[in-house]
Design a protein around this motif. Structure first.
Motif, short mmCIF file in Angstrom:
data_model
loop_
_atom_site.label_atom_id
_atom_site.label_comp_id
_atom_site.label_asym_id
_atom_site.label_seq_id
_atom_site.Cartn_x
_atom_site.Cartn_y
_atom_site.Cartn_z
N ARG A 100 -71.69 -19.35 48.69
CA ARG A 100 -71.02 -18.05 48.61
C ARG A 100 -69.79 -18.18 47.73
O ARG A 100 -68.65 -18.18 48.20
CB ARG A 100 -70.64 -17.57 50.02
CG ARG A 100 -71.84 -17.36 50.93
CD ARG A 100 -71.40 -16.95 52.32
NE ARG A 100 -72.53 -16.78 53.21
CZ ARG A 100 -72.43 -16.47 54.50
NH1 ARG A 100 -71.22 -16.32 55.04
NH2 ARG A 100 -73.50 -16.33 55.25
N LEU A 101 -70.05 -18.31 46.44
CA LEU A 101 -68.99 -18.61 45.49
C LEU A 101 -69.05 -17.66 44.31
O LEU A 101 -70.11 -17.14 43.96
CB LEU A 101 -69.13 -20.05 44.98
CG LEU A 101 -69.15 -21.16 46.06
CD1 LEU A 101 -69.60 -22.47 45.45
CD2 LEU A 101 -67.77 -21.30 46.69
N THR A 102 -67.92 -17.42 43.70
CA THR A 102 -67.86 -16.66 42.46
C THR A 102 -67.38 -17.59 41.35
O THR A 102 -66.60 -18.51 41.59
CB THR A 102 -66.91 -15.46 42.58
OG1 THR A 102 -65.60 -15.93 42.92
CG2 THR A 102 -67.39 -14.51 43.65
N VAL A 103 -67.87 -17.34 40.15
CA VAL A 103 -67.60 -18.23 39.02
C VAL A 103 -67.05 -17.42 37.85
O VAL A 103 -67.58 -16.37 37.50
CB VAL A 103 -68.90 -18.95 38.57
CG1 VAL A 103 -68.61 -19.91 37.43
CG2 VAL A 103 -69.54 -19.68 39.75
N GLN A 104 -65.98 -17.92 37.27
CA GLN A 104 -65.41 -17.33 36.06
C GLN A 104 -65.35 -18.41 34.99
O GLN A 104 -64.81 -19.49 35.23
CB GLN A 104 -64.01 -16.78 36.32
CG GLN A 104 -63.96 -15.60 37.28
CD GLN A 104 -62.53 -15.25 37.67
OE1 GLN A 104 -61.97 -15.84 38.60
NE2 GLN A 104 -61.93 -14.31 36.97
#
Length: 300
Positions: A152-156
């Motif tokens: 459950r991760l977001t990546v930029q």
């Protein structure tokens, strides 16, 4: 769970998978933690951990409780951030995990600039020769060289960066790839390469490494002594006795990403820190790579 303190103890042991691993963060001794976990399990009438000499592994119920407890923790963090929002500047503690190349040569400058603008903010850099485990809350956010495939991760995406073959400036010039033969190659310990993006031997055309370390900083020091190796362009200004060689033949491009817990995207405080980290690393990579390019001509 009866109170927040029980949840805090439970989460720490669940993430560390051992009493000794959780003890430093909680500032409690392992024996006390063991008693707290046993008391919690008695109050629930259920087993949360399978204990063994290898550590504490969650049961199915324990895993479900960990997920719920982590969600509650995230909401408490958001509530705290909203309470701090009225203050001037960012406050509290932020821990950033990163591979040691970024941790050694980029983040010190970036974090110092952020902290100077936010004197009440405490920034910690966790430098590890492996992927930082965000699910265990080893850090609030992490710089990585590959986007994670699960969680459950977001990546930029932060920026691309360049790597080239480097050697001492006073070594005989390398005119072709054939000149690499006979020179000791510096690189990663093969069985400790934690990300495929760090495996440079194929690009270099070398069969193996004669001088190896799991640390980028140590590899740089090895090349300063003798040998050749793939080096981040942004690290070269910190080793002026080195030069890039065979620049047109051997040139690698990789990328940095900022990875965060999805739930943290609701935190204005963490969003501001993330934005500052992204802008800072992007600018620092560009600045240092420009220095590396400018030093090519005089050294060759």
């Amino acid at each position: 769970m009866d109170n927040w303190d029980d949840m805090r103890v439970f989460l720490a042991v669940a993430r560390a998978e051992s009493l000794s691993g959780a003890a430093p963060a909680l500032k409690m001794d392992p024996a006390t933690l063991g008693r707290r976990i046993a008391r919690l399990e008695r109050s629930l009438g259920a087993t949360l951990f399978v204990k063994s000499p290898q550590g504490y592994a969650l049961t199915d119920l324990g895993e479900r409780m960990r997920d719920r407890a982590a969600e509650a923790e995230a909401h408490l963090v958001l509530a705290r951030d909203e309470g701090q929002g009225a203050s001037s500047g960012l406050t509290g503690q932020i821990r950033i995990g990163a591979p040691d190349g970024a941790a050694n040569f980029l983040l010190p400058q970036v974090c110092a600039a952020i902290q100077a603008e936010n004197p009440a903010l405490e920034i910690q850099i966790l430098a590890l020769p492996r992927v930082v485990n965000l699910s265990r809350r080893e850090a609030d956010m992490a710089v990585t060289v590959s986007p994670p495939a699960a969680g459950r991760l977001t990546v930029q995406r932060i920026t691309d960066y360049k790597l080239h073959l480097a050697s001492r400036a006073d070594d005989p010039a390398l005119a072709t790839r054939e000149d690499i033969r006979g020179k000791p190659v510096v690189g990663y310990i093969p069985d400790m390469i934690f990300d495929k993006e760090l495996d440079y031997l194929g690009d270099l055309g070398a069969q193996g490494v004669q001088l190896a370390s799991n640390s980028v900083a140590v590899q740089l020091q090895m090349i300063r002594q003798s040998g050749i190796g793939i080096v981040h362009d942004f690290a070269l200004p910190f080793a002026p006795e080195l030069r890039r060689v065979l620049v047109d033949e051997i040139s690698l491009t990789r990328s940095f990403y900022l990875v965060r817990h999805t739930s943290d995207r609701q935190s204005d405080r963490l969003n501001k820190v993330a934005k500052a980290i992204i802008l800072g690393i992007h600018g620092e990579v560009a600045r240092l790579e420009k220095i590396a390019r400018l030093t090519d001509s005089p050294l060759i």
